[in-house]
Design a protein around this motif. Structure first.
Motif, PDB file in Angstrom:
ATOM      1  N   SER A  77       0.885  -1.013   0.110  1.00 17.85           N
ATOM      2  CA  SER A  77       0.003   0.026  -0.141  1.00 17.85           C
ATOM      3  C   SER A  77       0.875   1.219   0.099  1.00 17.85           C
ATOM      4  O   SER A  77       2.110   1.202   0.120  1.00 17.85           O
ATOM      5  CB  SER A  77      -0.955   0.093   1.117  1.00 17.85           C
ATOM      6  OG  SER A  77      -0.189  -0.138   2.190  1.00 17.85           O
ATOM      7  N   SER A  78       0.236   2.341  -0.063  1.00 16.43           N
ATOM      8  CA  SER A  78       0.819   3.616   0.216  1.00 16.43           C
ATOM      9  C   SER A  78       1.871   3.730   1.339  1.00 16.43           C
ATOM     10  O   SER A  78       2.823   4.193   1.357  1.00 16.43           O
ATOM     11  CB  SER A  78      -0.018   4.760  -0.142  1.00 16.43           C
ATOM     12  OG  SER A  78      -0.820   4.813   0.814  1.00 16.43           O
ATOM     13  N   ALA A  79       1.189   3.125   2.491  1.00 20.01           N
ATOM     14  CA  ALA A  79       2.065   3.363   3.986  1.00 20.01           C
ATOM     15  C   ALA A  79       3.164   2.427   3.946  1.00 20.01           C
ATOM     16  O   ALA A  79       4.266   2.604   4.567  1.00 20.01           O
ATOM     17  CB  ALA A  79       1.000   3.107   4.892  1.00 20.01           C
ATOM     18  N   HIS A  80       3.093   1.370   3.121  1.00 16.51           N
ATOM     19  CA  HIS A  80       3.896   0.140   3.284  1.00 16.51           C
ATOM     20  C   HIS A  80       4.060  -0.497   1.768  1.00 16.51           C
ATOM     21  O   HIS A  80       3.162  -1.436   1.379  1.00 16.51           O
ATOM     22  CB  HIS A  80       3.592  -0.902   4.244  1.00 16.51           C
ATOM     23  CG  HIS A  80       2.974  -0.490   5.540  1.00 16.51           C
ATOM     24  ND1 HIS A  80       4.184  -0.434   6.338  1.00 16.51           N
ATOM     25  CD2 HIS A  80       1.743  -0.239   6.394  1.00 16.51           C
ATOM     26  CE1 HIS A  80       3.586   0.122   7.773  1.00 16.51           C
ATOM     27  NE2 HIS A  80       2.083   0.099   7.474  1.00 16.51           N
ATOM     28  N   PRO A  81       4.981   0.154   1.119  1.00 19.18           N
ATOM     29  CA  PRO A  81       4.962  -0.335  -0.428  1.00 19.18           C
ATOM     30  C   PRO A  81       5.199  -1.607  -0.498  1.00 19.18           C
ATOM     31  O   PRO A  81       4.735  -2.219  -1.698  1.00 19.18           O
ATOM     32  CB  PRO A  81       6.203   0.531  -1.122  1.00 19.18           C
ATOM     33  CG  PRO A  81       6.253   1.848   0.063  1.00 19.18           C
ATOM     34  CD  PRO A  81       6.035   1.168   1.339  1.00 19.18           C
TER      35      PRO A  81
END
Length: 357
Positions: A77-81
Motif C-alpha cells: 500500500s502507500s504506507a507500506h509499499p
C-alpha cells in the motif's frame, strides 16, 4: 631525440590509474556490460547499506507508528509499499536494513579469513617441512567438512544460535571465516611454492635478504594476484551462508537486526497462502546482491589475464585484415578477399595484398 620525445606515450591521469576505472577502460563488449552491471548492483548494495537509516521509512523492529500498529501480512500500500510480514514488520524497511547486516558480515568475515589464510599459506608454502604437512592436513579436513554445517556448529558454540546485532555479526563472521580460511590457504600456498623456485627469489637469497623480506617483498606481492576474485566470490558466499543460518533459525534475532534469511524463514507459510510479498523482496535482495558481486569478481578475473587484457588493442590493430601468412622473405597479408580470392594472372595489388620484406 626529438622523435623519441614526440612518440613517448602520454602519462596516465590519476583517475585512469584507479583500480575500478582502469579495469573499466580495459573492458570491451560483453565483458564491459557484465562489469558495469556488477558495479551498479554492488554500488547500490553498498549505498543502501551505508544510508539505510535515511532510506528506510521505519526501523527494522518497528511495529507501529502514530496511526497505530502496522498489522500482520498487510498487502502493499502507500504506507507500506512492500507490505508487512507475519510479525507485523514493514517489509521494505527490513529489506533495506538487511543490507547493513550483510555488509557488516562480509567485511568482518572476509577480512578475518584473508589475514589468517594468507599468513598461514605464505608460511606453509615458503618454509615447508613438518609445519606445511600439518597445516595442509588441518585445512583439508576443514575444507572437506560441509561449510554450512560447520557454520551452524560455530554459531551455536559462539552465541548459542541467536544473539544481538554485534554478537550475531561476530558469530556469523567467525563461523564463515573458519570455512573460508582453507580456500585462501590453498591458493596462497600453491602460489608461494611456485614463486619461491623463481630465479629472482634465489637471487635475493644469494644477496643475503632475510626470509621475512623475501616473503613480503617478493613472494607475497606476486602470490596475491588472484585474491580479488576469491574475495568477491567469498563475499557472495558469505551472504548466502548468513542467509542460510538465518533461514535455519541460527541467525540474528529480529529485534536486534534485520536479516534476509530470517525473513525468508518466517515467510514460508505465507507463500502457500498466496501472500507473496513477504518472501519476494528479501529473496530478490539476496539474488541481486550475490549476482552483482559475482559479476564484478568474474570480470576482474578476466581482465587480470594478460591474454584477455590485450584483446581490445589487438582488435584495433588487426582492423579488417582477413588472413595472415608467413612466407619466405616476409609476411604476406591478404585483404578482405583472403588468400583464396587470388586468381592466376592477377597482381597482388588488385587484391589488397601487401608483401613485407
Amino acid at each position: 631525440m626529438t622523435d623519441a620525445i614526440a612518440t613517448r606515450p602520454p602519462k596516465r591521469l590519476l583517475r585512469d590509474r584507479l583500480p575500478v576505472v582502469h579495469q573499466l577502460r580495459q573492458s570491451v563488449g560483453l565483458q564491459r556490460g557484465m562489469l558495469v552491471a556488477g558495479l551498479i548492483l554492488t554500488g547500490l548494495f553498498i549505498f543502501t547499506a551505508i544510508f539505510a537509516p535515511l532510506l528506510a521509512p521505519y526501523g527494522f523492529n518497528q511495529l507501529r507508528d502514530i496511526d497505530g500498529p502496522f498489522g500482520s501480512q498487510q498487502p502493499p500500500s502507500s504506507a507500506h509499499p512492500f507490505g508487512t510480514t507475519v510479525g507485523g514488520y514493514d517489509v521494505l524497511s527490513r529489506t533495506i536494513w538487511g543490507t547493513q547486516t550483510a555488509l557488516l558480515v562480509i567485511i568482518a568475515a572476509v577480512v578475518l579469513s584473508i589475514f589468517a589464510g594468507v599468513f598461514l599459506g605464505l608460511v606453509s608454502g615458503y618454509f615447508g617441512g613438518w609445519l606445511d604437512r600439518v597445516l595442509v592436513v588441518i585445512c583439508d579436513a576443514i575444507y572437506a567438512f560441509p561449510s554450512l554445517l560447520l557454520a551452524i556448529v560455530m554459531a551455536i558454540v559462539i552465541s548459542g544460535g541467536q544473539s544481538s546485532l554485534w554478537g550475531g555479526v561476530l558469530a556469523a563472521a567467525i563461523s564463515i571465516s573458519v570455512v573460508y580460511i582453507p580456500q585462501y590457504f590453498r591458493v596462497i600456498r600453491a602460489e608461494t611454492v611456485r614463486i619461491k623456485a623463481e630465479a629472482y627469489v634465489e637471487s635475493a637469497k644469494v644477496l643475503g635478504a632475510s626470509n621475512s623480506r623475501i616473503m613480503v617483498r617478493h613472494v607475497l606481492r606476486n602470490a596475491t594476484r588472484t585474491l580479488p576474485l576469491i574475495f568477491t566470490l567469498n563475499s557472495s558466499e558469505a551472504i548466502l551462508t548468513l542467509a542460510g543460518l538465518g533461514f535455519l533459525g541460527f541467525g540474528i534475532e529480529p529485534t536486534a537486526a534485520a536479516e534476509w534469511g530470517y525473513d525468508l524463514n518466517k515467510a514460508l507459510a505465507d507463500v502457500s497462502s498466496g501472500i507473496w510479498w513477504t518472501a519476494l523482496y528479501p529473496g530478490l535482495a539476496i539474488v541481486l546482491t550475490v549476482l552483482g558481486i559475482t559479476l564484478v569478481g568474474e570480470s576482474l578475473n578476466d581482465l587480470a589475464d594478460p591474454r584477455l587484457r590485450g584483446r581490445r588493442r589487438v582488435a584495433k590493430a588487426s582492423g579488417a585484415v582477413a588472413e595472415t601468412s608467413v612466407v619466405p622473405g616476409g609476411t604476406l597479408i591478404a585483404g578482405p578477399g583472403g588468400l583464396d580470392g587470388l586468381e592466376d594472372g592477377e597482381s597482388f595489388e588488385e587484391h589488397g595484398i601487401e608483401v613485407k620484406s
